[in-house]
Write an enzyme that holds these catalytic residues in place. Structure first.
Site, short mmCIF file in Angstrom:
data_model
loop_
_atom_site.label_atom_id
_atom_site.label_comp_id
_atom_site.label_asym_id
_atom_site.label_seq_id
_atom_site.Cartn_x
_atom_site.Cartn_y
_atom_site.Cartn_z
N THR A 10 0.82 -1.21 0.00
CA THR A 10 0.00 0.00 0.00
C THR A 10 0.85 1.26 0.00
O THR A 10 0.69 2.15 -0.85
CB THR A 10 -0.93 0.00 1.23
OG1 THR A 10 -1.75 -1.17 1.19
CG2 THR A 10 -1.82 1.23 1.22
N VAL A 11 1.79 1.36 0.94
CA VAL A 11 2.62 2.57 1.05
C VAL A 11 3.62 2.65 -0.11
O VAL A 11 3.83 3.72 -0.68
CB VAL A 11 3.35 2.62 2.41
CG1 VAL A 11 4.27 3.83 2.49
CG2 VAL A 11 2.34 2.67 3.56
N LYS A 42 7.55 -9.61 -3.84
CA LYS A 42 7.56 -11.05 -3.56
C LYS A 42 7.24 -11.86 -4.81
O LYS A 42 7.75 -12.96 -4.99
CB LYS A 42 6.54 -11.36 -2.46
CG LYS A 42 6.94 -10.86 -1.07
CD LYS A 42 5.88 -11.25 -0.05
CE LYS A 42 6.25 -10.77 1.34
NZ LYS A 42 5.20 -11.10 2.34
N LYS A 102 8.90 1.68 11.95
CA LYS A 102 9.07 2.06 13.36
C LYS A 102 9.66 0.93 14.20
O LYS A 102 10.32 1.18 15.21
CB LYS A 102 7.75 2.53 13.95
CG LYS A 102 6.60 1.56 13.78
CD LYS A 102 5.28 2.17 14.20
CE LYS A 102 4.10 1.30 13.78
NZ LYS A 102 3.80 1.41 12.34
N GLU A 126 10.85 9.89 8.69
CA GLU A 126 9.71 10.76 9.02
C GLU A 126 8.39 9.99 9.12
O GLU A 126 7.57 10.25 9.99
CB GLU A 126 9.59 11.87 7.97
CG GLU A 126 8.47 12.87 8.24
CD GLU A 126 8.73 13.74 9.46
OE1 GLU A 126 7.86 13.75 10.36
OE2 GLU A 126 9.78 14.39 9.52
N GLY A 131 2.39 9.44 10.64
CA GLY A 131 1.86 9.38 9.28
C GLY A 131 2.27 10.59 8.46
O GLY A 131 3.45 10.83 8.22
N ILE A 133 1.96 13.80 9.27
CA ILE A 133 2.27 15.03 10.01
C ILE A 133 3.76 15.36 9.86
O ILE A 133 4.61 14.53 10.17
CB ILE A 133 1.95 14.87 11.52
CG1 ILE A 133 0.51 14.43 11.73
CG2 ILE A 133 2.22 16.17 12.27
CD1 ILE A 133 0.19 14.06 13.16
N GLY A 184 -10.14 -0.72 7.32
CA GLY A 184 -8.71 -0.74 7.03
C GLY A 184 -7.85 0.03 8.02
O GLY A 184 -6.64 0.18 7.82
N LYS A 202 6.78 4.30 18.80
CA LYS A 202 6.76 5.71 18.37
C LYS A 202 7.24 6.63 19.49
O LYS A 202 7.94 7.62 19.22
CB LYS A 202 5.35 6.07 17.91
CG LYS A 202 4.92 5.35 16.65
CD LYS A 202 3.45 5.55 16.34
CE LYS A 202 3.04 4.80 15.08
NZ LYS A 202 1.58 4.88 14.83
#
Length: 413
Positions: A10-11, A42, A102, A126, A131, A133, A184, A202
């Site tokens: 996704t990211v 993969k 993280k 970052e 997320g 911010i 989600g 975090k």
């Protein structure tokens, strides 16, 4: 600058889309191209509705990591061991690294920052906290001029979404969790979000940057939010409070306290107004009395945007201006620094339970300020001021008694 992208989930997809969309404008602005030349996946044969990736895919990470033409690695595969291995290898191979991981950063920040500095490369992360911010870069910059002594906040969108649904719609915990999973916001296995590991990671990252100390996941005391129930929420709402899953770290220069726990906020405070998947972080220092950062804490585009902002900082060389070095000496970790009054709710099976609870509180030197009886079997106890460390031990002892309980610190913002 040529980029190797590790991961196309996704990211990773969001990162690819942003860079493709902005490629021409960035070249006009900076006079040179920025492009992703290889992508680790993969399965190369998986169907993908993504233009421009054909011919870039590989299943071999070292085809990317050993490519001398690649200047920068973006790691978005997630997990711990492989991601750490690839990041470290890339830095040793004198490549810049950007990650959203993280888990890796909260355990290995100092080692990887030192390695990056040794090889005069960037290690930026970052997207690992908050997320979308813009948070870690301003924190790094301000920490060069300020002695920060407190960092705290709501940094987990999943738990905040669940608590918002429970408060505003009267749902129980599992109903709210199911909605979060369907939308989600929560993973199929939400353990890290519910038991506190995500917030603790975090908080370790934030406090390391704010205090310039090597604070890792193992230094953070954290406990679960899952014991809050619908009746707790209703009772607290009537009293003018909301529950938030909250991380807070303090330092006095030598010692550090870092704690993640359920916290009660009065309904007129700013943290109480942070709803759904949004995040808010506050830092306090000697020059800047308080800074607050608020925004969308999760999601494909928010995280991808934060990653690409790090890439731009490397592309332009801006990362060199606020490079953070953590002190060599590990801080003393003590949860004694963080103190407050706590609300403790228990559900009795019989009158002996109440006697057992009071005896246990006395043995743990927990002074009770008052007791309320919202229903025949429910008891609410408010403690005098006590340290988070002492509460942790008390909760461990409470688990041996046969009744359900919920414990939250009362925060005055």
């Amino acid at each position: 600058m040529k980029i190797g992208l590790l991961g196309l989930g996704t990211v990773g997809t969001g990162v690819f889309e942003i860079i493709q969309k902005r490629k021409q404008s960035l070249q006009k602005l900076y006079g040179q191209p920025l492009e992703i030349t290889k992508i680790l996946v993969k399965d190369k044969n998986k169907k993908r509705d993504l233009q421009g990736v054909k011919g870039l895919l590989t299943t071999d990470p070292y085809e990317i990591l050993n490519d001398p033409s690649i200047d920068l690695i973006i790691e978005v595969i997630g997990g711990l061991e492989k991601a750490y291995q690839y990041i470290k290898y890339a830095l040793q191979n004198e490549k810049h690294v950007v990650t959203a991981n993280k888990a890796v950063v909260s355990l290995h920040m100092k080692e990887l920052l030192d390695l990056a500095q040794k090889n005069q490369k960037a290690f930026l992360f970052e997207a690992s906290v908050g997320g979308g911010i813009p948070l870690l870069k301003p924190l790094r910059q301000c920490s060069l001029l300020n002695n920060f002594y407190e960092v705290k906040g709501i940094v987990n969108g999943t738990s905040n979404f669940i608590l918002t649904k429970m408060t505003e719609e009267g749902l129980d915990f599992h109903e709210a969790l199911k909605i979060a999973q369907d939308l989600g916001y929560a993973e199929a296995d939400p353990t890290d979000d519910i038991k506190g590991a995500d917030v603790a990671r975090k908080l370790a990252i934030l406090s390391s940057l704010a205090f310039h100390r090597d604070i890792t996941l193992g230094d953070v005391l954290y406990r679960s939010i899952k014991h809050v129930d619908r009746e707790d929420i209703h009772y607290l709402k009537d009293k003018g409070y909301s529950v938030k899953y909250f991380g807070k770290a303090l330092t006095n220069g030598e010692k550090v306290s870092a704690v993640v726990e359920p916290v009660l906020f009065q309904r007129i405070t700013q943290f109480e107004k942070v709803k759904d998947s949004f995040n808010m972080v506050s830092v306090k220092g000697d020059n800047l009395e308080e800074l607050r950062f608020y925004g969308e804490g999760a999601g494909k585009n928010a995280s991808a945007n934060a990653i690409v902002c790090d890439v731009i900082d490397i592309f332009t060389g801006a990362y060199k201006k606020d490079f953070v070095v953590l002190k060599e000496q590990k801080p003393k970790i003590s949860s004694q620094l963080l103190q407050g009054k706590y609300l403790i709710r228990i559900v009795l099976k019989d009158s002996l339970n109440s006697c057992s609870f009071l005896k246990l509180a006395d043995e743990n030197e927990i002074s009770l300020q008052r007791i309320e009886k919202p229903s025949p079997k429910r008891r609410i106890f408010i403690t005098e001021k006590v340290s988070a460390e002492k509460i942790k031990k008390f909760i461990q002892d409470l688990k041996h008694l046969e009744f359900s309980f919920f414990v939250a610190r009362i925060e005055k913002e």
